[in-house]
Design an enzyme around this catalytic site. Structure first.
Site, PDB file in Angstrom:
ATOM      1  N   TYR A 166       7.158 -13.996 -11.191  1.00  0.00           N
ATOM      2  CA  TYR A 166       8.185 -14.769 -11.192  1.00  0.00           C
ATOM      3  C   TYR A 166       8.334 -15.604 -12.556  1.00  0.00           C
ATOM      4  O   TYR A 166       9.411 -15.755 -12.921  1.00  0.00           O
ATOM      5  CB  TYR A 166       8.015 -15.810  -9.974  1.00  0.00           C
ATOM      6  CG  TYR A 166       7.938 -15.012  -8.571  1.00  0.00           C
ATOM      7  CD1 TYR A 166       9.345 -14.480  -8.199  1.00  0.00           C
ATOM      8  CD2 TYR A 166       6.981 -14.751  -7.855  1.00  0.00           C
ATOM      9  CE1 TYR A 166       9.584 -14.246  -7.078  1.00  0.00           C
ATOM     10  CE2 TYR A 166       7.132 -14.100  -6.709  1.00  0.00           C
ATOM     11  CZ  TYR A 166       8.262 -13.706  -6.134  1.00  0.00           C
ATOM     12  OH  TYR A 166       8.383 -13.189  -4.981  1.00  0.00           O
ATOM     13  N   LYS A 188       8.672  -6.333  -4.863  1.00  0.00           N
ATOM     14  CA  LYS A 188       8.132  -6.656  -6.088  1.00  0.00           C
ATOM     15  C   LYS A 188       6.601  -6.686  -5.836  1.00  0.00           C
ATOM     16  O   LYS A 188       6.192  -7.086  -4.582  1.00  0.00           O
ATOM     17  CB  LYS A 188       8.449  -7.582  -6.821  1.00  0.00           C
ATOM     18  CG  LYS A 188       8.659  -9.144  -5.933  1.00  0.00           C
ATOM     19  CD  LYS A 188       7.790  -9.523  -5.443  1.00  0.00           C
ATOM     20  CE  LYS A 188       6.190  -9.993  -6.252  1.00  0.00           C
ATOM     21  NZ  LYS A 188       5.232 -10.674  -5.177  1.00  0.00           N
TER      22      LYS A 188
HETATM   23  P1  NDP Z   1       0.875  -8.236   4.473  1.00  0.00           P
HETATM   24  O1  NDP Z   1      -0.437  -7.766   4.306  1.00  0.00           O
HETATM   25  O2  NDP Z   1       1.107  -9.232   5.307  1.00  0.00           O
HETATM   26  O3  NDP Z   1       1.888  -6.944   4.913  1.00  0.00           O
HETATM   27  C1  NDP Z   1       1.788  -5.715   4.355  1.00  0.00           C
HETATM   28  C2  NDP Z   1       1.843  -4.649   5.438  1.00  0.00           C
HETATM   29  O4  NDP Z   1       1.728  -3.380   4.991  1.00  0.00           O
HETATM   30  C3  NDP Z   1       0.892  -4.794   6.539  1.00  0.00           C
HETATM   31  O5  NDP Z   1       1.101  -5.612   7.434  1.00  0.00           O
HETATM   32  C4  NDP Z   1       0.807  -3.413   7.155  1.00  0.00           C
HETATM   33  O6  NDP Z   1       1.786  -3.415   8.058  1.00  0.00           O
HETATM   34  C5  NDP Z   1       1.167  -2.528   5.837  1.00  0.00           C
HETATM   35  N1  NDP Z   1       0.237  -1.658   5.271  1.00  0.00           N
HETATM   36  C6  NDP Z   1      -0.041  -0.282   5.406  1.00  0.00           C
HETATM   37  N2  NDP Z   1      -1.155  -0.148   4.809  1.00  0.00           N
HETATM   38  C7  NDP Z   1      -1.827  -0.924   4.477  1.00  0.00           C
HETATM   39  C8  NDP Z   1      -3.068  -1.302   3.542  1.00  0.00           C
HETATM   40  N3  NDP Z   1      -3.605  -0.277   3.283  1.00  0.00           N
HETATM   41  N4  NDP Z   1      -3.264  -2.561   3.244  1.00  0.00           N
HETATM   42  C9  NDP Z   1      -2.545  -3.345   3.924  1.00  0.00           C
HETATM   43  N5  NDP Z   1      -1.559  -3.226   4.674  1.00  0.00           N
HETATM   44  C10 NDP Z   1      -1.020  -2.203   4.836  1.00  0.00           C
HETATM   45  O7  NDP Z   1       1.452  -8.616   2.926  1.00  0.00           O
HETATM   46  P2  NDP Z   1       2.928  -9.459   2.466  1.00  0.00           P
HETATM   47  O8  NDP Z   1       3.684  -9.214   3.584  1.00  0.00           O
HETATM   48  O9  NDP Z   1       2.789 -10.679   1.937  1.00  0.00           O
HETATM   49  O10 NDP Z   1       3.289  -8.246   1.143  1.00  0.00           O
HETATM   50  C11 NDP Z   1       3.901  -7.086   1.330  1.00  0.00           C
HETATM   51  C12 NDP Z   1       4.777  -6.851   0.142  1.00  0.00           C
HETATM   52  O11 NDP Z   1       5.967  -7.842  -0.039  1.00  0.00           O
HETATM   53  C13 NDP Z   1       4.067  -6.977  -1.149  1.00  0.00           C
HETATM   54  O12 NDP Z   1       4.688  -5.759  -1.994  1.00  0.00           O
HETATM   55  C14 NDP Z   1       4.352  -8.247  -1.628  1.00  0.00           C
HETATM   56  O13 NDP Z   1       4.126  -8.124  -3.065  1.00  0.00           O
HETATM   57  C15 NDP Z   1       5.704  -8.586  -1.124  1.00  0.00           C
HETATM   58  N6  NDP Z   1       6.031  -9.824  -1.091  1.00  0.00           N
HETATM   59  C16 NDP Z   1       7.329 -10.529  -1.388  1.00  0.00           C
HETATM   60  C17 NDP Z   1       7.558 -11.803  -1.558  1.00  0.00           C
HETATM   61  C18 NDP Z   1       8.790 -12.165  -2.038  1.00  0.00           C
HETATM   62  O14 NDP Z   1       9.051 -13.221  -2.171  1.00  0.00           O
HETATM   63  N7  NDP Z   1       9.667 -11.312  -2.633  1.00  0.00           N
HETATM   64  C19 NDP Z   1       6.626 -12.654  -0.777  1.00  0.00           C
HETATM   65  C20 NDP Z   1       5.292 -12.017  -0.127  1.00  0.00           C
HETATM   66  C21 NDP Z   1       5.090 -10.666  -0.419  1.00  0.00           C
HETATM   67  P3  NDP Z   1       1.799  -2.537   9.425  1.00  0.00           P
HETATM   68  O15 NDP Z   1       0.723  -3.399  10.315  1.00  0.00           O
HETATM   69  O16 NDP Z   1       2.983  -2.724  10.162  1.00  0.00           O
HETATM   70  O17 NDP Z   1       1.532  -1.221   9.252  1.00  0.00           O
END
Ligand code: NDP
Length: 344
Positions: free
Chosen positions: A195, A106
């Site tokens: 949420y 989400k």
């Molecule tokens: P992060 O920034 O920690 O993780 C996103 C990952 O996406 C990065 O680490 C990277 O992984 C990859 N990525 C690829 N392209 C990009 C870019 N252009 N910019 C940034 N990251 C990129 O964020 P979160 O883990 O907090 O969030 C990720 C998703 O999860 C979102 O959609 C968020 O809304 C959702 N979320 C849901 C939660 C829930 O409770 N359901 C809680 C927290 C987040 P890599 O280095 O491996 O390429």
């Protein structure tokens, strides 16, 4: 474990960020029907380290560039997209084209159009699409819904829901994209206010008919040049409930709701955290805290996705559920922009 593994569906994790690595990947250990069989990342060293930790084969590590070749990997049944929201649609469409089922984080996508593209791509490919609304698989939230439906609160009259935290784009890498409109699609509402919105819908079991909203963002704050901070909104439901919701990126953490009936109120605080939910019910006789087994909401969500594939069922939170919230979020933004009540 060979036999157990054979009954488990294989998941490819796309985007190895904070939420994927700290919450979701460890939760696979508690899954009955899901296991990690592939990783997709822009960081090869991180992917190799996590592949070793989770027993993923070296030839099942992909980059964003060669992701489409996942179609040739029979160990992958489901692609789980944990990327920033602006990338959900692209990877859903590519995964569906590769013949894989999709679980998307989400918010589903920044725009209604992208959500519709995701639904259409999965429909065309004959694949399941589920949006990862973990609160809808979490025991306290499910218990709250059951109590409301049984009439324990009497007639539900109103509810409040608040979600807030301090966003820290310079101190926390995972917050950097959250203040960039083209990556996040919006601010606190898209990320955490969703949420409050989703809870108002599952607690009432109804779809709102109109929304009002006020944006209280301080535009002099360098964090909020592109996205909103504080936004308050109301949702009017056809059965007569008015939900008053808040969403903020500049307040101490809150993730709670309270439902008010004409016999009792039910409070969940926190309501949508990862652990340690606390439910209180208040009546004329006083307050009572409800003890429940916490469970692993992440594993329950992943297992639900796997079960839907295994049993050919529609997920409880399909693409259409994600699309409804995005339509409402757009209506809330419109109400805040125009200062008018928006009918939905
Ligand atoms: P992060 O920034 O920690 O993780 C996103 C990952 O996406 C990065 O680490 C990277 O992984 C990859 N990525 C690829 N392209 C990009 C870019 N252009 N910019 C940034 N990251 C990129 O964020 P979160 O883990 O907090 O969030 C990720 C998703 O999860 C979102 O959609 C968020 O809304 C959702 N979320 C849901 C939660 C829930 O409770 N359901 C809680 C927290 C987040 P890599 O280095 O491996 O390429």
């Amino acid at each position: 474990m060979q036999y157990a593994n054979e009954k488990k569906l294989g998941f490819a994790i796309v985007g190895l960020g904070k939420f994927a690595t700290e919450q979701m990947m460890p939760a696979f250990r508690d899954c009955k029907h899901a296991r990690i069989t592939a990783l997709v990342s822009g960081s090869p060293a991180k992917a190799e380290r996590l592949a070793r930790e989770y027993g993923v084969a070296a030839d099942s590590i992909y980059t964003y560039q060669n992701f489409d070749s996942i179609k040739d990997n029979p160990a992958v049944d489901v692609v789980y997209i944990v990327l920033p929201p602006a990338l959900h649609a692209e990877y859903t469409v590519r995964a569906a084209r590769a013949g894989k089922h999709v679980l998307s984080e989400k918010p589903m996508a920044p725009s209604v159009k992208e959500c519709e593209q995701m639904i259409e791509a999965c429909r065309k490919a004959g694949k399941k699409l589920m949006v990862a609304y973990r609160a809808q698989y979490e025991p306290f939230n499910l218990d709250a819904i059951a109590r409301i439906r049984k009439g324990e609160l009497g007639r539900v009259m109103q509810l409040t829901a608040d979600h807030g935290r301090i966003v820290d784009p310079t101190g926390d890498k995972a917050d950097a994209w959250r203040v960039v409109r083209k990556m996040a699609g919006g601010g606190s509402l898209m990320d955490i206010g969703i949420y409050s919105l989703n809870a108002a819908r599952y607690l009432t079991g109804e779809e709102p008919v109109e929304v009002t909203a006020t944006d209280m963002t301080d535009k002099s704050d360098p964090r909020f040049q592109e996205v909103e901070d504080r936004i308050h909104f109301t949702l009017r439901f056809p059965g007569g409930v008015l939900a008053t919701c808040t969403s903020a990126y500049s307040i101490a953490e809150v993730k709670r709701f309270r439902v008010f009936g004409d016999k009792a109120w039910l409070d969940l605080d926190p309501a949508t955290d990862y652990y340690q939910h606390t439910m209180t019910i208040g009546t004329k006789q006083g307050k009572q805290q409800i003890a429940l087994r916490e469970g692993n909401q992440f594993a329950a969500e992943l297992d639900h996705m796997a079960e839907c594939v295994l049993q050919n069922k529609t997920p409880k939170t399909p693409g259409e559920e994600g699309l409804r919230d995005i339509r409402l979020i757009q209506a809330i933004y419109e109400a805040a922009r125009t200062g008018k009540t928006v009918k939905v």
